[in-house]
Every structure is written in structure tokens, then in C-alpha cells.
Scaffold this motif. Sequence first.
Motif, PDB file in Angstrom:
ATOM      1  N   ASN A   1       0.810  -1.211   0.000  1.00  8.97           N
ATOM      2  CA  ASN A   1       0.000   0.000   0.000  1.00  8.97           C
ATOM      3  C   ASN A   1       0.840   1.257   0.000  1.00  8.97           C
ATOM      4  OD1 ASN A   1      -2.303  -1.572   0.109  1.00  8.97           O
ATOM      5  ND2 ASN A   1      -2.292  -1.614   2.327  1.00  8.97           N
ATOM      6  N   GLY A   2       2.151   1.121   0.072  1.00  8.80           N
ATOM      7  CA  GLY A   2       3.044   2.269   0.183  1.00  8.80           C
ATOM      8  C   GLY A   2       3.357   2.888  -1.166  1.00  8.80           C
ATOM      9  N   LYS A   3       4.314   3.752  -1.152  1.00  9.10           N
ATOM     10  CA  LYS A   3       4.756   4.460  -2.346  1.00  9.10           C
ATOM     11  C   LYS A   3       6.108   3.924  -2.779  1.00  9.10           C
ATOM     12  CE  LYS A   3       1.410   7.469  -2.137  1.00  9.10           C
ATOM     13  NZ  LYS A   3       0.382   7.577  -3.089  1.00  9.10           N
ATOM     14  N   VAL A   4       6.430   4.114  -4.036  1.00  5.84           N
ATOM     15  CA  VAL A   4       7.728   3.712  -4.562  1.00  5.84           C
ATOM     16  C   VAL A   4       8.761   4.743  -4.141  1.00  5.84           C
ATOM     17  CG1 VAL A   4       9.081   3.346  -6.658  1.00  5.84           C
ATOM     18  CG2 VAL A   4       6.726   2.530  -6.534  1.00  5.84           C
ATOM     19  N   VAL A   5       9.886   4.252  -3.672  1.00  8.66           N
ATOM     20  CA  VAL A   5      10.995   5.140  -3.311  1.00  8.66           C
ATOM     21  C   VAL A   5      12.283   4.491  -3.813  1.00  8.66           C
ATOM     22  CG1 VAL A   5      11.304   4.135  -1.012  1.00  8.66           C
ATOM     23  CG2 VAL A   5      12.051   6.453  -1.449  1.00  8.66           C
TER      24      VAL A   5
ATOM     25  N   TYR B   1      10.112  -3.795   3.168  1.00  6.88           N
ATOM     26  CA  TYR B   1       9.186  -2.704   3.480  1.00  6.88           C
ATOM     27  C   TYR B   1       9.123  -2.445   4.979  1.00  6.88           C
ATOM     28  CZ  TYR B   1       4.745  -0.363   4.330  1.00  6.88           C
ATOM     29  OH  TYR B   1       3.783   0.505   4.772  1.00  6.88           O
ATOM     30  N   SER B   2       8.967  -3.511   5.781  1.00 10.12           N
ATOM     31  CA  SER B   2       8.843  -3.324   7.227  1.00 10.12           C
ATOM     32  C   SER B   2      10.148  -2.825   7.835  1.00 10.12           C
ATOM     33  CB  SER B   2       8.377  -4.608   7.917  1.00 10.12           C
ATOM     34  OG  SER B   2       9.335  -5.635   7.782  1.00 10.12           O
ATOM     35  N   LEU B   3      11.292  -3.287   7.335  1.00 11.27           N
ATOM     36  CA  LEU B   3      12.575  -2.811   7.839  1.00 11.27           C
ATOM     37  C   LEU B   3      12.732  -1.316   7.592  1.00 11.27           C
ATOM     38  CD1 LEU B   3      15.396  -3.145   9.057  1.00 11.27           C
ATOM     39  CD2 LEU B   3      16.185  -3.905   6.803  1.00 11.27           C
ATOM     40  N   ILE B   4      12.462  -0.872   6.374  1.00  9.52           N
ATOM     41  CA  ILE B   4      12.583   0.557   6.050  1.00  9.52           C
ATOM     42  C   ILE B   4      11.583   1.371   6.869  1.00  9.52           C
ATOM     43  CG2 ILE B   4      12.278   2.280   4.224  1.00  9.52           C
ATOM     44  CD1 ILE B   4      13.402   0.138   2.273  1.00  9.52           C
ATOM     45  N   ASP B   5      10.369   0.878   7.006  1.00  9.72           N
ATOM     46  CA  ASP B   5       9.364   1.586   7.792  1.00  9.72           C
ATOM     47  C   ASP B   5       9.797   1.704   9.250  1.00  9.72           C
ATOM     48  OD1 ASP B   5       6.439   2.644   7.671  1.00  9.72           O
ATOM     49  OD2 ASP B   5       6.531   1.368   9.460  1.00  9.72           O
TER      50      ASP B   5
END
Length: 90
Positions: A31-35, A60-64
Motif C-alpha cells: 500500500n506504500g509508495k515507490v521510493v 518494506y517493514s525494515l525501512i518503515d
Amino acid sequence: MKRNRRNQLNKGIKNPYASLFLTNRFPSGRNGKVVYIRPEYHERLLRIVQVSREEKATLYSLIDNILEHHFKEFGEDIIDYYNRRNKPIL
């Protein structure tokens, strides 16, 4: 100063890094955005996630989790920085 923060994180926690950053609190949907990040950072993060498979961490969870920690740690500094440089409209 870094040691003090680390010591605070280490109190009573066997592996503070894993408990802070290698936990997945999100559904597997995207559900996030591309970075875009540097290729060498992407490789490092993937390697960290790969060795944490038992915790089911995702990139994703690590970066978040890294960003969440950053904002908690430096939130007041970020607000001060923003407010000094942001002029009110009226």
C-alpha cells in the motif's frame, strides 16, 4: 552520545536491533509508495532481511521501522528545523 542511546535500547532486551527493526507489523500487501534508494543500501537491507526470515521481516517493514525510529529519535529536531525555515502564509 550514541553509546547512551544504545545502552538505553539494550536494557532488558536480548537483541534490541531485531526487536526495533526486524518486526513486521504490516500486512504483506503493498500500500506504500515507490521510493528509490542507493543500490548498495538496497543490497545491505536485503541481506539483513534475508537473515531474519524467522521474524518474517520484509524490506518494506525494515525501512518503515528505520524511519519510525528516526522520527521518534529526531522528531523535535525535525520540527524545530522545519519551523525555522517555514514562513507562515499570513
